[in-house]
Write a protein that holds these residues in place. Sequence first.
Motif, short mmCIF file in Angstrom:
data_model
loop_
_atom_site.label_atom_id
_atom_site.label_comp_id
_atom_site.label_asym_id
_atom_site.label_seq_id
_atom_site.Cartn_x
_atom_site.Cartn_y
_atom_site.Cartn_z
N ASP A 47 -1.36 1.73 -6.69
CA ASP A 47 -0.01 1.40 -6.26
C ASP A 47 0.19 1.71 -4.77
O ASP A 47 0.92 1.02 -4.08
CB ASP A 47 1.03 2.18 -7.08
CG ASP A 47 1.13 1.66 -8.50
OD1 ASP A 47 0.71 0.51 -8.75
OD2 ASP A 47 1.62 2.41 -9.38
N LYS A 48 -0.47 2.74 -4.29
CA LYS A 48 -0.34 3.11 -2.88
C LYS A 48 -1.12 2.18 -1.97
O LYS A 48 -0.76 1.98 -0.81
CB LYS A 48 -0.83 4.54 -2.65
CG LYS A 48 0.12 5.60 -3.12
CD LYS A 48 -0.36 6.96 -2.67
CE LYS A 48 0.68 8.01 -2.98
NZ LYS A 48 0.29 9.31 -2.43
N HIS A 49 -2.23 1.64 -2.46
CA HIS A 49 -3.09 0.79 -1.66
C HIS A 49 -3.39 -0.53 -2.38
O HIS A 49 -4.55 -0.81 -2.70
CB HIS A 49 -4.40 1.50 -1.31
CG HIS A 49 -4.20 2.80 -0.61
ND1 HIS A 49 -3.80 2.88 0.69
CD2 HIS A 49 -4.31 4.08 -1.05
CE1 HIS A 49 -3.68 4.15 1.04
NE2 HIS A 49 -3.99 4.90 -0.01
#
Length: 82
Positions: A47-49
């Motif tokens: 989700d972050k990357h």
Amino acid sequence: MHEIECLSLPDYWLGMEAYTIKKTLDREDLALQAWMNQSVQATKGSDKHPQPAFKNFKEFYDVSELEDSIRGKYAPEHVTQH
């Protein structure tokens, strides 16, 4: 209008059936477009990357591969381009 009045009832119903099937196929095209819009926005990774699931359009939809497949069905002597 005169042509419609001259149609026999079976011909009229056949025309209505053809029209209804065409509309169903039109809706299928719209549904496919919506599905492809969602697919092309798909991501992989965390989700972050997040990263795009497809690096380019050809990876998503390879028209030459599809054309080769179609031509191979109708012309067995067709040589693929890949």
